[in-house]
Design a protein around this motif. Structure first.
Motif, PDB file in Angstrom:
ATOM      1  N   CYS A 132     -15.011 -15.960   4.716  1.00 45.21           N
ATOM      2  CA  CYS A 132     -15.989 -16.982   5.103  1.00 45.21           C
ATOM      3  C   CYS A 132     -15.810 -17.472   6.535  1.00 45.21           C
ATOM      4  CB  CYS A 132     -15.917 -18.158   4.134  1.00 45.21           C
ATOM      5  SG  CYS A 132     -16.398 -17.724   2.441  1.00 45.21           S
ATOM      6  N   VAL A 187     -25.891  -6.691  -0.518  1.00 47.45           N
ATOM      7  CA  VAL A 187     -24.966  -7.815  -0.447  1.00 47.45           C
ATOM      8  C   VAL A 187     -23.844  -7.441   0.510  1.00 47.45           C
ATOM      9  CG1 VAL A 187     -23.368  -9.306  -1.713  1.00 47.45           C
ATOM     10  CG2 VAL A 187     -25.470  -8.491  -2.826  1.00 47.45           C
ATOM     11  N   ASP A 224     -29.442 -16.235   1.159  1.00 49.63           N
ATOM     12  CA  ASP A 224     -28.444 -17.229   0.766  1.00 49.63           C
ATOM     13  C   ASP A 224     -27.031 -16.652   0.822  1.00 49.63           C
ATOM     14  OD1 ASP A 224     -30.247 -19.200   0.361  1.00 49.63           O
ATOM     15  OD2 ASP A 224     -30.151 -19.207  -1.839  1.00 49.63           O
ATOM     16  N   THR A 225     -26.059 -17.540   0.884  1.00 53.65           N
ATOM     17  CA  THR A 225     -24.647 -17.160   0.891  1.00 53.65           C
ATOM     18  C   THR A 225     -23.929 -17.876  -0.244  1.00 53.65           C
ATOM     19  OG1 THR A 225     -24.641 -16.829   3.293  1.00 53.65           O
ATOM     20  CG2 THR A 225     -22.505 -17.169   2.222  1.00 53.65           C
ATOM     21  N   LEU A 226     -23.108 -17.147  -0.976  1.00 58.61           N
ATOM     22  CA  LEU A 226     -22.293 -17.706  -2.053  1.00 58.61           C
ATOM     23  C   LEU A 226     -20.834 -17.689  -1.605  1.00 58.61           C
ATOM     24  CD1 LEU A 226     -22.054 -18.639  -5.068  1.00 58.61           C
ATOM     25  CD2 LEU A 226     -21.661 -16.220  -5.627  1.00 58.61           C
ATOM     26  N   ARG A 227     -20.171 -18.841  -1.644  1.00 61.52           N
ATOM     27  CA  ARG A 227     -18.772 -18.953  -1.244  1.00 61.52           C
ATOM     28  C   ARG A 227     -17.898 -18.975  -2.498  1.00 61.52           C
ATOM     29  NH1 ARG A 227     -16.840 -21.603   3.822  1.00 61.52           N
ATOM     30  NH2 ARG A 227     -14.550 -21.619   3.735  1.00 61.52           N
ATOM     31  N   ARG A 248     -29.367 -19.284  -9.121  1.00 63.13           N
ATOM     32  CA  ARG A 248     -29.796 -18.006  -8.578  1.00 63.13           C
ATOM     33  C   ARG A 248     -29.888 -18.077  -7.047  1.00 63.13           C
ATOM     34  NH1 ARG A 248     -32.567 -13.664 -10.806  1.00 63.13           N
ATOM     35  NH2 ARG A 248     -33.948 -12.533  -9.394  1.00 63.13           N
ATOM     36  N   LEU A 249     -29.406 -17.047  -6.377  1.00 62.61           N
ATOM     37  CA  LEU A 249     -29.445 -17.013  -4.919  1.00 62.61           C
ATOM     38  C   LEU A 249     -30.802 -16.519  -4.434  1.00 62.61           C
ATOM     39  CD1 LEU A 249     -26.338 -17.186  -5.427  1.00 62.61           C
ATOM     40  CD2 LEU A 249     -26.050 -15.786  -3.373  1.00 62.61           C
ATOM     41  N   ASP A 250     -31.334 -17.171  -3.426  1.00 66.22           N
ATOM     42  CA  ASP A 250     -32.572 -16.742  -2.792  1.00 66.22           C
ATOM     43  C   ASP A 250     -32.268 -15.787  -1.644  1.00 66.22           C
ATOM     44  OD1 ASP A 250     -34.232 -18.302  -4.427  1.00 66.22           O
ATOM     45  OD2 ASP A 250     -33.898 -20.076  -3.171  1.00 66.22           O
ATOM     46  N   ASP A 251     -33.316 -15.166  -1.107  1.00 73.79           N
ATOM     47  CA  ASP A 251     -33.151 -14.260   0.031  1.00 73.79           C
ATOM     48  C   ASP A 251     -32.387 -14.958   1.160  1.00 73.79           C
ATOM     49  OD1 ASP A 251     -34.729 -12.656  -1.484  1.00 73.79           O
ATOM     50  OD2 ASP A 251     -36.499 -12.771  -0.207  1.00 73.79           O
ATOM     51  N   THR A 290     -16.899 -15.920 -10.552  1.00 74.19           N
ATOM     52  CA  THR A 290     -18.186 -16.597 -10.377  1.00 74.19           C
ATOM     53  C   THR A 290     -19.288 -15.818 -11.071  1.00 74.19           C
ATOM     54  OG1 THR A 290     -17.529 -17.497  -8.213  1.00 74.19           O
ATOM     55  CG2 THR A 290     -19.875 -17.411  -8.692  1.00 74.19           C
ATOM     56  N   THR A 331     -23.416 -16.718 -11.330  1.00 72.94           N
ATOM     57  CA  THR A 331     -24.475 -17.694 -11.064  1.00 72.94           C
ATOM     58  C   THR A 331     -25.437 -17.842 -12.236  1.00 72.94           C
ATOM     59  OG1 THR A 331     -25.888 -16.022  -9.989  1.00 72.94           O
ATOM     60  CG2 THR A 331     -24.353 -17.256  -8.586  1.00 72.94           C
TER      61      THR A 331
END
Length: 226
Positions: A193, A188, A158-161, A153-156, A144, A146
């Protein structure tokens, strides 16, 4: 011991991997590894394609970049366009000329490990040991990013699976975790999950797998074992 052989461009190493060789003693090569070239290190104890465990360090860098390690005969992990798709150590010279990370890489059948550097750097390879029977399945690749088209882009908070089919059945995943474009400090946390993040009684996350400080450098990296 001075390196022997010659440096080669990244585009040719998959076919030949003819490059400088140094013993796995943790000593600096006699000269820096040029940008886009490869350093070949022979680990006699890893003969037969064993997994090498140690520490990878770069020194005296003046640009940002990354190092990718692989079994020499296996070739670098690249995409359909020939671009390297995995890193084992990321560095950002504006923050520091020296960077280091835990090394976990499978050698080729001859016990050779090759290190490709994006920018010119001195490389130090410390070998702590080899694994004779680790049960590790090696399939190096970037799962992955982003920054790619279609990512985000991940914000404060946020979770990426990320799905790793080879880890089905709750196997341990070993890889590299990197953040880029950080403008603030934070961390991080990686976790299975379905298990949920590790938190205390106040629902605060109590473990980190990568810490970053955007004021010093926008990119940070660490070995991932989860």
């Amino acid at each position: 011991m001075r390196p022997i052989g010659r440096w080669v461009a990244a585009g040719t190493i998959a076919a030949s991997f003819v490059c400088a060789t140094v013993p796995a003693t943790g000593r600096l090569a006699a000269e820096p590894v040029p940008a886009g070239r490869v350093l070949r290190v022979h680990v006699a104890e890893a003969f037969g394609g064993k997994t090498v465990r140690g520490q990878l360090t770069i020194a005296n860098v003046t640009e940002a970049g990354h190092v990718t390690a692989c079994g020499c005969d296996d070739g670098l992990p690249v995409d359909d366009h020939g671009r390297i798709v995995r890193s084992d150590l990321n560095y950002f010279a504006e923050a520091s000329p020296t960077w280091s990370n835990r090394l976990i890489v499978r050698a080729d059948a001859d016990g050779d490990v090759c290190f490709h550097t994006m920018a010119t750097a001195d490389l130090v390879v410390d070998v702590n040991g080899v694994s004779f029977d680790t049960g590790i399945s090696s399939f190096p690749n970037r799962r992955t990013d982003t920054r790619d088209v279609g990512g985000g882009r991940l914000d404060d908070g946020d979770t990426l699976r990320v799905n790793v089919p080879q880890a089905a059945g709750a196997k341990t995943v070993i890889g590299q975790l990197t953040v880029a474009g950080a403008t603030d400090h934070g961390h991080v946390t990686a976790y299975p999950c379905d298990d949920g993040p590790p938190v205390d009684g106040s629902d605060r996350v109590i473990r980190s797998d990568l810490n970053y400080f955007g004021g010093a450098a926008p990119a940070w990296s660490n070995r991932l074992i989860v």
